[in-house]
Design an enzyme around this catalytic site. Sequence first.
Site, short mmCIF file in Angstrom:
data_model
loop_
_atom_site.label_atom_id
_atom_site.label_comp_id
_atom_site.label_asym_id
_atom_site.label_seq_id
_atom_site.Cartn_x
_atom_site.Cartn_y
_atom_site.Cartn_z
N LYS B 45 43.77 32.57 26.17
CA LYS B 45 44.32 32.22 27.48
C LYS B 45 44.54 33.47 28.30
CE LYS B 45 48.03 29.74 29.83
NZ LYS B 45 47.50 28.69 30.68
N ASN B 73 45.65 20.45 36.08
CA ASN B 73 46.82 21.26 35.72
C ASN B 73 47.16 22.22 36.83
OD1 ASN B 73 46.37 24.36 34.91
ND2 ASN B 73 44.45 23.23 34.69
N ASN B 131 38.28 36.06 34.58
CA ASN B 131 38.69 34.78 35.18
C ASN B 131 38.61 34.89 36.70
OD1 ASN B 131 40.02 32.58 36.22
ND2 ASN B 131 41.60 32.51 34.64
N CYS B 134 40.19 30.44 38.49
CA CYS B 134 41.39 29.62 38.59
C CYS B 134 41.68 29.22 40.04
CB CYS B 134 42.58 30.37 38.01
SG CYS B 134 44.09 29.41 38.06
N LYS B 172 33.61 34.18 34.44
CA LYS B 172 33.87 32.74 34.54
C LYS B 172 33.87 32.35 36.00
CE LYS B 172 36.74 29.01 32.74
NZ LYS B 172 37.77 28.68 31.75
N THR B 200 37.99 25.04 36.67
CA THR B 200 38.42 23.73 37.17
C THR B 200 38.17 23.57 38.66
OG1 THR B 200 40.63 24.59 37.47
CG2 THR B 200 40.17 23.44 35.39
#
Lengths: 433, 427
Positions: B45, B73, B131, B134, B172, B200
């Site tokens: 994570k 989420n 990342n 997000c 990502k 997401t």
Amino acid sequence: MTKIAKERAENVFTDFKAAYTPQQALVEANRCLFCADAPCIQACPTGIEIPQFIRKIATGNVKGSARTIFDSNILGMSCARVCPVEVLCVGKCVYNEMGVPPIQIGKLQRYSTDHAFAEGWRFFEAAPDSGKSVGLVGAGPASLAAAHELRRHGHACTIYDKRDVTGGLNTTGVAPYKMKADRSEDEVEWVLGIGGIEVRTGVEVGRDVTWGELLQAHDALFVGVGLGPDTRLDVPGADLSGIHGAVEAIERVKLGTVDLSGVEHAVVVGGGNTAIDAVRELRGLGVADVTMLYRGTEPGMSGYAHEWSAAKDEGVRARWQTQPVAFEGQGRVQSIRCVRLDQAKQPIAGSEHEVPAELVLLAIGQSKLEALLLGLGVTFERGRVVVDEHQATARPGVYAGGDCANGGKEVVNAAAEGKRAALAIHEYIVRVT
Amino acid sequence: MPDLSTNCAGIRSPNPFWLASAPPANSGAQIQRAFDHGWGGAVWKTLGVPIQNVSSRFGAVDVRGTKAVGFNNIELITDRSLEVNFREIYETKKKYPKHAVVVSLMVETRQEWKDIIKRSIDAGADGLELNFGCPHGMCERGMGSAVGQEPKVNQEITSWAVEYSSVPVLVKLTPNVGDIVPHGLAAQRGGAHGVALINTIKSIIGVDIDRMVPMPRVGGQSTNGGYCGSAVKPIALHMVAQLARSSEFEIPISGIGGVANWRDAVEFILLGSSSVQVCTEVMLRGYRIVEDMIEGLTEYMSSHGFDTIDQMVGKAVSGYSEWGDLDLNYETVAKIDAQACIGCQLCVVACHDGAHQCIHPNPQGGPSGSRVPIVDESECVGCNLCQIVCPVPGCITMEEVDNGFTPGTWNQHMAGEAALRPKKGAH
């Protein structure tokens, strides 16, 4: 109206099919395929839009679900419990074709209709007063369904019943593991909630009022008097105590208390649904040895296979192709002298034998009320009032439905016939009077 | 026995099933438990400057009684200290040397990237995942999808990471863009060894219709979250395939988005993924789902003649083309197996209300007659809707019709090179 007694023999019974919890109802409702032109609807005498009411449960619209049910069948609450769904809607569920358990339509219908009763939801209003009045004889499901529909068209209704309880067989005859008498009374009150339906109990045609007076008092009549007393068996010893008609005995279980002390062996004569109800009720009331005695074969019985299967599970035995020839005992019945029958239902020589029985219930049919209806100007066929597809009898302005016209069917048939008659009566009143 | 071992952008694992960077990969204890269940790898994570989360973090879409078909989420990156995370990475890697431990990272400045990459590699990371995806919370702070939506920023930060890293770097990608290809190419230009997608999708999962507040509700307010779960698989498959078939895009893909079972994994691999990452289904059903994923994939590979994952990767990419290159003369019609049909007539109502009015109740029907519907093949456009609504597997098949026309595409037709068959159901 007289309220039924609180202490009743039927109180020992619990529901054979338990009510759904909300979670169970949701899971089941979501299984429904929402068929088009659904076979379950076609199988329902009242044509309830079953897939719609189930979908409404699934979306949380339980009120709309109940409205859908009651819009087709105002007796949807009792029908949910007493309908032989296995041979009607559930039996036609397409899942059967797939070898998948069919949707439990009756239990879902009970879920929605019980909610409506608990929440006090009301969906229908009487139309403005038409100035016309209809008399309905018999306070059973047929008349109740008819009266409710008539009120939706604004016609005043008076229901007459010779008993002091209302609801007909829904109150006095339904197997208590399906519905108890007080629940039937709840339903009567709920139906009467539309207003404008006067109920006159303790009024018997022929004793307290004549057909002529009823015809005079109302613009149209609906006859929903049901069937007469149990048929008796004309064999030696038939007058011994301990021998009763099954319908009469069930009524005692439903409305009062019964004394089964000294009864170790009970025999119910017959192979129809009343016979099966009677044996299951006797088992439920604690009689150790309960036997159904039927002159036909197991596959040939007129009672529903699913009901008989449940009776067997509950420990009931049967003697097939057997017929009583005499009841024996001193004052009270002690045994039944029986004979075995062959395929042609003829006695087999030398087959006589004794079956112990301290209690015998006769479930071999009910008499027709032809005599009561003489003078009304209606016609009969095998004791049933002859009606057309609109429930109209031979006499203009007189309609009939329920057991007196169909010979003895389900509550749902009575509800359908009552409603159909009401629509025809409305047409008739508007057209003729 | 097929070999499930995987090499995705130089990151090796015993099988292609990785936990995605998400709550199931939050701690060493969890990831070690997942490895014991059979997971081949895990993307830790996201590490960064630890954040503070809200209460009420997840929401879901239920469809006709099926729970959580879609999920979202509003949780942020790790809320645990970096020291604890790095210690657990070290311990995990020591205990599971053959499993892939990829560390997801999200920080702001070049110096921060340099520091956190060094610490990750020192802790034993087999690879890094940047990342840039997000779509909630972190993007408001200039990170996550705020980076992924800007190819120049993406490329620049990627190049920093590649410069500082001695292990493979995956970028990502966020699906919250009009076309994924420029973003994959930006990562490639930045030197990334591979990409992982999709992150997401920006979403509002639902509205509390009594309180009149979106969900998940945090007091009297909510915020947009990241949508995931089975419902997003088609979007993810499309984006993976877009990159896989791009002639300029050359680096490996780790596929993410609605992978819930081995079938989903096979689809991602066939469209170009060399590993797959799973989060939502683990959140809903636990690590134990991997047992069936491994068995199912093994069985699939055996039955389809694949010895290695590499042989499978991208096998369906060539079957993905432009609409204009589809054969307009290919014709199918629905056939109903009368023996299998249960008479629900869902196909009738679907065809009448939602398609081309060519499936009809049986004229010999009625209460006692046949309920097997009739397909008017002269009107059937071969749309598949009846087959989609039919509850009986295999009952409705779409069968090819030999109409005598040679294949012809729209593009060929516009170039005057193909004759097209007459239209059906267009009146």
